[in-house]
Write a protein that holds these residues in place. Structure first.
Motif, mmCIF file in Angstrom:
data_model
loop_
_atom_site.group_PDB
_atom_site.id
_atom_site.type_symbol
_atom_site.label_atom_id
_atom_site.label_comp_id
_atom_site.label_asym_id
_atom_site.label_seq_id
_atom_site.Cartn_x
_atom_site.Cartn_y
_atom_site.Cartn_z
ATOM 1 N N VAL A 11 0.402 -10.762 -7.700
ATOM 2 C CA VAL A 11 -0.967 -10.667 -7.162
ATOM 3 C C VAL A 11 -0.909 -10.556 -5.642
ATOM 4 O O VAL A 11 -1.567 -9.697 -5.039
ATOM 5 N N PHE A 12 -0.117 -11.418 -5.008
ATOM 6 C CA PHE A 12 0.014 -11.375 -3.549
ATOM 7 C C PHE A 12 0.594 -10.030 -3.098
ATOM 8 O O PHE A 12 0.101 -9.432 -2.136
ATOM 9 N N LYS A 13 1.622 -9.571 -3.794
ATOM 10 C CA LYS A 13 2.251 -8.302 -3.395
ATOM 11 C C LYS A 13 1.259 -7.143 -3.482
ATOM 12 O O LYS A 13 1.233 -6.275 -2.607
ATOM 13 N N GLU A 14 0.470 -7.126 -4.527
ATOM 14 C CA GLU A 14 -0.547 -6.083 -4.678
ATOM 15 C C GLU A 14 -1.599 -6.196 -3.570
ATOM 16 O O GLU A 14 -2.049 -5.188 -3.027
ATOM 17 N N ALA A 15 -1.963 -7.418 -3.223
ATOM 18 C CA ALA A 15 -3.011 -7.628 -2.214
ATOM 19 C C ALA A 15 -2.588 -7.170 -0.819
ATOM 20 O O ALA A 15 -3.432 -6.716 -0.038
ATOM 21 N N ILE A 16 -1.295 -7.278 -0.508
ATOM 22 C CA ILE A 16 -0.857 -6.911 0.859
ATOM 23 C C ILE A 16 -0.315 -5.492 0.950
ATOM 24 O O ILE A 16 0.087 -5.053 2.028
ATOM 25 N N GLN A 17 -0.295 -4.745 -0.144
ATOM 26 C CA GLN A 17 0.203 -3.364 -0.119
ATOM 27 C C GLN A 17 -0.655 -2.495 0.765
ATOM 28 O O GLN A 17 -1.860 -2.555 0.749
#
Length: 87
Positions: free
Chosen positions: A81-87
């Protein structure tokens, strides 16, 4: 700037409590996640905010209104979730 994250929860849900713990651990381990703002929506108190979102289990995470994870969390799934949010 991070994408909008919504987290659907229920008070008293043990899986939600675990997800909150994992969120805090990940923010400590990865300072870049500190800037991700997660809007926590308690589905019974804020039912109007859940309309239009397709899910059955909590916790459920949406990033820019796309479901990324639903149900029993793992640290890897919460990190996705975090990785998707900061992409």
């Amino acid at each position: 700037m991070a994408k909008a994250v919504k987290m659907m929860v229920l008070d008293g849900c043990p899986h939600c409590r675990n997800a909150f713990r994992m969120i805090e651990e990940l923010k400590q381990e990865h300072p870049e996640y500190q800037n991700v703002d997660i809007e926590v929506i308690e589905e019974q108190r804020e039912e109007e905010k859940t309309r239009g979102y397709d899910y059955w289990y909590v916790p459920t995470f949406f990033v820019d209104d796309v479901k990324i994870h639903e149900g029993v969390p793992t640290k890897d799934k919460v990190e996705a979730v975090f990785k998707e949010a900061i992409q």
